[in-house]
Write a protein that holds these residues in place. Structure first.
Motif, mmCIF file in Angstrom:
data_model
loop_
_atom_site.group_PDB
_atom_site.id
_atom_site.type_symbol
_atom_site.label_atom_id
_atom_site.label_comp_id
_atom_site.label_asym_id
_atom_site.label_seq_id
_atom_site.Cartn_x
_atom_site.Cartn_y
_atom_site.Cartn_z
ATOM 1 N N UNK A 1 11.029 -2.235 8.689
ATOM 2 C CA UNK A 1 10.796 -0.855 8.269
ATOM 3 C C UNK A 1 10.975 0.106 9.435
ATOM 4 N N UNK B 1 -5.521 -9.350 -2.284
ATOM 5 C CA UNK B 1 -4.404 -9.392 -1.338
ATOM 6 C C UNK B 1 -4.343 -10.757 -0.658
ATOM 7 N N UNK C 1 1.310 -9.663 6.472
ATOM 8 C CA UNK C 1 1.406 -8.263 6.894
ATOM 9 C C UNK C 1 0.610 -7.972 8.155
ATOM 10 N N UNK D 1 8.380 0.367 1.305
ATOM 11 C CA UNK D 1 7.340 0.683 2.287
ATOM 12 C C UNK D 1 6.077 -0.150 2.072
ATOM 13 N N UNK E 1 4.179 -3.649 0.978
ATOM 14 C CA UNK E 1 4.485 -5.079 1.035
ATOM 15 C C UNK E 1 4.474 -5.713 -0.365
ATOM 16 N N UNK F 1 -4.595 -2.155 7.299
ATOM 17 C CA UNK F 1 -3.262 -2.231 6.688
ATOM 18 C C UNK F 1 -3.314 -2.195 5.161
ATOM 19 N N UNK F 2 -4.484 -1.819 4.628
ATOM 20 C CA UNK F 2 -4.540 -1.528 3.198
ATOM 21 C C UNK F 2 -4.589 -0.019 3.079
ATOM 22 N N UNK G 1 -2.501 -0.787 -1.773
ATOM 23 C CA UNK G 1 -1.386 -1.673 -1.461
ATOM 24 C C UNK G 1 -1.507 -2.081 -0.004
ATOM 25 N N UNK G 2 -0.786 -3.135 0.334
ATOM 26 C CA UNK G 2 -0.745 -3.578 1.712
ATOM 27 C C UNK G 2 0.536 -3.089 2.348
ATOM 28 N N UNK G 3 0.443 -2.678 3.598
ATOM 29 C CA UNK G 3 1.650 -2.286 4.323
ATOM 30 C C UNK G 3 1.645 -3.004 5.668
ATOM 31 N N UNK G 4 2.782 -2.979 6.346
ATOM 32 C CA UNK G 4 2.824 -3.619 7.659
ATOM 33 C C UNK G 4 2.649 -2.569 8.745
ATOM 34 N N UNK H 1 5.631 -0.583 9.436
ATOM 35 C CA UNK H 1 5.816 0.547 8.526
ATOM 36 C C UNK H 1 4.980 1.740 8.987
#
Lengths: 337, 343
Positions: A28, A185, A192, A308, A310, B202-203, B232-235, B238
């Protein structure tokens, strides 16, 4: 007709190299191939790259550890799957057959429920996996009637579903605003949040367990024979089975503790490996490790680049694994024994 | 007077006299546009979940039958004494079968209230529980902007319209004041914000999620503003690509770790020292649970995002809010603790 092991491993290694290259290049945070090459060169030569610190951070602290973790988890799950499929002489067996995943999941959701720290949650998952398999093994060993392998598998199924009920109960207790999403999750699997600190607790058990399995590879071949034939060859099947279960559990529990629940890798990849190099366990384990690592790496690269937000790994492995598995069943003949 | 029916009639007459504008209404339209009968006497109200329990407590603590979850000791300090002794009564969830309706009936509620979604699932659940138990079941819209109206409906149902009006007006005034001041702020001076949850941070809440309603209300640019209505989860990669100017978090562990984590060091918000830990006593200010407690969070966030436009002292506003809504005035020491986001 079967491909030669040499060609099989060459194909697997080439695919792996490609997957690693792609995984480092995509993400990303946009990093061009030129910058990436300079960064890798500076990493090898020790000279400063002269690149913005953000790019260094992304590659060394975020993308790099994640790539390694994906490789390790994928390899671990595939090796464990290969082992259990051989040990139980059943092509439908996956690494969680003895409850390693459900035990780890119960440990993790309890950790989230008790608001433990990150490391403690992973430790709880790891210990949960070990305890679950230990319990299955203990119960299975006390039952003296019937085929010991079958008894072990059935005990695993039963204990696994009891653990599933426990997971459901903890989720039910959890507060729906904070803990429940975190549990969801975790149960869907993700890399992540992987950081450098996660690599060591993953690497240790995976290396230890895999080394043990590689050392036992010739005996493993005999273990995939029916119990009486294996004994006739002079093997002490009981202690050997115990050692194999311990090693495979160690790698599974470590991988689940690091990445959450990721199904399908340990089920599908062993078949692919067997398809490439045949059923000889000595060749199968390294090939499965290479393929499993590459497979999960590709899936994880997809998960973190598709948008964007995961996509959970467990979802992707299932969606990709199911048709692949069906294709494999339809196209391979006699690759099993 | 020994006849309970007569007492009921008298109670009804009582509300007739005290609330003349309700004289003809034997029922109220709830947020889902359902007709809910106004109970003859309201002494015991069953909240279906935490948002309803908090809203009910702020309006009429004496009516609160119990809490969906027992409150922690550090929360009780900021609530009326004795309120923590009310029993833990669980929650009625969207699945319907998970609440034990017999246990609900045993608590003899005069009214059941849920605050949250008014979607079809919840409407049908409410109808079913109401049919099965014979107890009026009101659905309140839990969305941030609907809070004043929810107070008014709850006030009419419980015969506490006067206090409901006071609280509704406080909320409306806050929302109007804040919105009026930010209306003139051009888009390029509105900070990009990342809402971080979970110990790794990261949520996050997507564009339409209830978790970021206060941020959205303030016209902040949520970097995760993409379609979707949940978490949602992101890295981290990101987050680095988004490079938010401000990070708002509800997680103490993340807030402590992020300042020294080299992987986060390059994020604009971290470099500028703009990582803000949301206060959470007695209930979370930003989200968690998403109820009226977010009204004070609105002021807190407004000051964070647009410091020049909001010169007010957050301590004074927080003290007033606590005094009016929770009916307990925190001391200066307690206010320090609240604002530090710990505990």
């Amino acid at each position: 007709m079967r491909s030669s092991p040499f060609r099989g491993n060459a194909i697997a290694l080439a695919l792996l190299a490609l997957a690693i290259l792609l995984a480092f290049g995509l993400g990303r945070f946009p990093i061009g191939p030129g910058d990436l090459a300079r960064l890798l060169w500076s990493g090898l030569s020790g000279q400063p790259s002269g690149l913005p610190p953000q790019i260094e951070t992304v590659i060394w602290n975020i993308r790099g550890p994640r790539v390694l973790a994906a490789l390790l988890c994928g390899a671990a799950l595939a090796v464990a799957g290969t082992t259990f499929q051989g040990l139980f002489r059943n092509p439908l067996v996956s690494p969680d057959i003895l409850g390693a995943s459900s035990g780890a999941a119960l440990g993790a959701v309890l950790g989230i429920y008790l608001s433990l720290g990150l490391f403690a949650i992973q430790l709880a998952a790891f210990i949960g996996g070990l305890i679950a398999v230990g319990a299955v093994y203990a119960v299975g060993s006390t039952i003296r009637r019937g085929d010991p392998v079958l008894v072990l598998v059935l005990t695993g199924v039963v204990v696994g579903s009891l653990l599933g009920a426990g997971i459901g109960l903890v989720k039910y207790w959890a507060d729906p605003y904070n803990q429940l999403p975190a549990m969801t999750f975790w149960l869907l699997g993700s890399l992540a949040g992987t950081s450098k600190a996660d690599l060591l607790p993953l690497l240790g058990p995976v290396l230890l367990g895999s080394a043990a399995l590689v050392a036992l590879r010739w005996r493993m071949n005999a273990m995939s024979l029916p119990e009486e034939e294996a004994r006739a060859l002079g093997l002490r099947t009981g202690p050997l089975r115990f050692a194999i279960v311990v090693a495979a559990t160690l790698v599974t529990a470590a991988s689940v503790a690091a990445a959450g629940i990721i199904g399908w890798v340990g089920l599908v990849v062993p078949h692919l490996a067997r398809f490439l190099v045949g059923p000889d366990f000595g060749k199968l384990v390294p090939t499965a490790a290479i393929l499993g690592g590459g497979y999960l790496l590709v899936i994880d690269t997809l998960a973190r680049t598709a948008g964007p937000v995961e996509t959970p790994l467990g979802i992707l492995t299932a969606v990709i694994g199911t048709p692949f598995f069906i294709w494999l069943l339809a196209s391979s003949r006699g690759g099993w024994s | 007077m020994r006849n309970p029916d007569r007492r009921l009639v008298l109670a009804g007459l009582g509300s007739f006299v005290t609330a003349p504008h309700l004289a003809r209404a034997a029922s109220v339209r709830d947020s889902a546009n359902r007709e809910v009968a106004i109970p003859g006497k309201v002494q015991r109200v069953f909240p279906a979940g935490p948002p309803a329990a908090i809203q009910l407590y702020t309006l009429a603590p004496d009516l609160l039958l119990g809490w969906p979850r027992a409150n922690r000791a550090e929360e009780l300090e900021f609530l009326l004494p004795g309120i923590g002794d009310r029993p833990e009564i669980g929650r009625i969830t969207g699945r319907g079968n998970s609440a034990n309706l017999e246990a609900v009936l045993q608590l003899k509620p005069d009214l059941i209230v849920d605050a949250g979604s008014t979607g079809r699932t919840y409407v049908e659940l409410a109808d079913r529980v109401q049919d099965q138990t014979g107890i009026p079941y009101a659905l309140l819209d839990g969305r941030f902007a609907a809070i004043p109206e929810s107070y008014r409906i709850l006030g009419r149902l419980t015969g506490r319209s006067e206090r409901a009006e006071t609280l509704a007006i406080w909320c409306e005034t806050a929302m109007a004041t804040i919105q009026g001041r930010i209306a003139g702020i051009p888009a390029d001076r509105r900070p990009s914000v990342y809402y971080a949850r979970g110990p790794r941070g990261l949520e996050t809440g997507l564009g339409g999620s209830i978790n970021v309603e206060t941020l959205t209300f303030l016209g902040a640019r949520n970097v995760a503003d993409q379609p979707g209505s949940g978490l949602a989860q992101v890295s981290l990669e990101q987050v680095l690509a988004w490079d938010p100017a401000v990070i708002v978090t509800i997680d103490l562990a993340f807030s402590d770790a992020v300042r020294s984590d080299p992987a986060w060091a390059d994020v604009k918000a971290v470099k500028a020292g703009r990582v803000h830990l949301s206060p959470k006593l007695p209930f979370g200010w930003v989200d968690f649970p998403p109820s009226v407690n977010r009204m004070i969070g609105l002021w807190w966030l407004a000051k964070l995002l647009y410091p020049e436009a909001f010169p007010e002292d957050i301590r004074k506003i927080a003290r007033d809010f606590h005094t009016l809504f929770y009916q307990v005035t925190p001391s200066d020491v307690q206010l320090d603790r609240i604002l530090a986001g710990r505990g």
